[in-house]
Design a protein around this motif. Structure first.
Motif, short mmCIF file in Angstrom:
data_model
loop_
_atom_site.label_atom_id
_atom_site.label_comp_id
_atom_site.label_asym_id
_atom_site.label_seq_id
_atom_site.Cartn_x
_atom_site.Cartn_y
_atom_site.Cartn_z
N ILE A 184 70.65 -30.86 -74.41
CA ILE A 184 70.60 -30.35 -73.05
C ILE A 184 72.00 -30.17 -72.47
O ILE A 184 72.96 -30.81 -72.92
CB ILE A 184 69.78 -31.25 -72.12
N ASN A 185 72.09 -29.31 -71.46
CA ASN A 185 73.30 -29.10 -70.69
C ASN A 185 72.95 -29.43 -69.24
O ASN A 185 72.13 -28.76 -68.61
CB ASN A 185 73.78 -27.66 -70.80
N VAL A 186 73.55 -30.50 -68.70
CA VAL A 186 73.24 -30.96 -67.35
C VAL A 186 74.18 -30.31 -66.35
O VAL A 186 75.41 -30.31 -66.53
CB VAL A 186 73.34 -32.49 -67.25
N VAL A 187 73.60 -29.74 -65.29
CA VAL A 187 74.38 -29.14 -64.20
C VAL A 187 74.04 -29.85 -62.90
O VAL A 187 73.06 -30.59 -62.82
CB VAL A 187 74.09 -27.62 -64.08
N ASP A 188 74.87 -29.63 -61.88
CA ASP A 188 74.66 -30.23 -60.55
C ASP A 188 74.64 -31.74 -60.63
O ASP A 188 73.88 -32.41 -59.91
CB ASP A 188 73.36 -29.72 -59.91
N GLY A 189 75.46 -32.28 -61.51
CA GLY A 189 75.49 -33.73 -61.72
C GLY A 189 76.34 -34.46 -60.70
O GLY A 189 76.94 -33.87 -59.79
#
Length: 235
Positions: A184-189
């Motif tokens: 996965i690629n996590v954004v808005d972390g």
């Protein structure tokens, strides 16, 4: 002789059917296709478990340790969102279920990802103990979901589902591990600091009370199931 083999096949069928894999990743209400974002496992046909907690295959059980990561897609998800895993059948065996994550360097689809002391736990389903018996909430589920911690820093990660089947775990090496790793690629972390960190393999010896256990004959002084591995990082 023919009758013997027919009888043997009938006897063996339930045990084969009771094994499972986790080929589909869930993002919100969307379920991926088989092995789209989850590294195809070596048991994708046999459904057979891993039993050696010291093997490199114990990490993600890839079909090919070098090539499978690059052949698997990486899905973008937001921190704080709901994700999960769907099995190719119900989780038939009684046991413990957890999810660990690892920052992925240099990328989620690289064979080097997750090979250091970078794993942390984000979710678990533990057996409950009452009236002298254990009850296993994961049994008969076909899928489960959990929340990506809101404060998890943005970046690429591996997400490792693990169900530890305990129906034959009364002797060392008897516990059965069913594993799947999503990319996965996590954004808005956020700016959280996941901990404690462990290595896989290395997180277990196989002698932990939650792994080496006779669930059908609990000791008289048993007070409850001890989940193996690190504590959950709440984020």
């Amino acid at each position: 002789m023919k009758a013997f083999f027919v009888a043997l096949a009938i006897f063996a069928t339930p045990f084969v059917a009771a094994h499972y894999t986790f080929p589909d990743f869930i993002v919100g209400s969307t379920v991926s296709s088989d092995w789209e974002y989850i590294r195809e496992t070596a048991n994708h046909y046999s459904n057979a478990p891993v039993t050696d907690v010291t093997s490199p295959e114990f990490r993600c059980y890839e079909l090919d340790l070098e090539n499978t990561p690059g052949e698997t897609g990486t899905v973008t998800v937001s921190a704080g969102s709901t994700v999960g895993f769907k099995g190719n059948s119900a989780i038939y065996h009684p046991g413990y279920l957890d999810v660990m994550m690892s920052e992925a360097s240099p990328a989620a689809n690289s064979p080097e990802a997750g090979t250091a002391q970078t794993w942390f736990k984000v979710y678990e389903q533990t057996p409950t103990f009452a009236n002298g018996q254990l009850t296993f909430p994961s049994t008969s589920q076909t899928q489960f979901t959990f929340t990506i911690p809101q404060s998890l820093p943005s970046g690429q990660y591996l997400v490792r589902a693990e169900q530890i089947a305990l129906h034959v775990a009364s002797t060392f090496g008897g516990a059965q591990f069913y594993i799947g790793c999503a990319q996965i690629n996590v954004v808005d972390g956020g700016s959280g600091n996941p901990s404690p960190l462990v290595s896989i393999p290395g997180v277990y010896t196989g002698y932990e009370p939650g792994i080496l256990i006779n669930i059908y004959n609990l000791p008289a002084n048993f007070t409850g199931y001890q989940a193996p591995g690190p504590a959950i990082w709440q984020g």
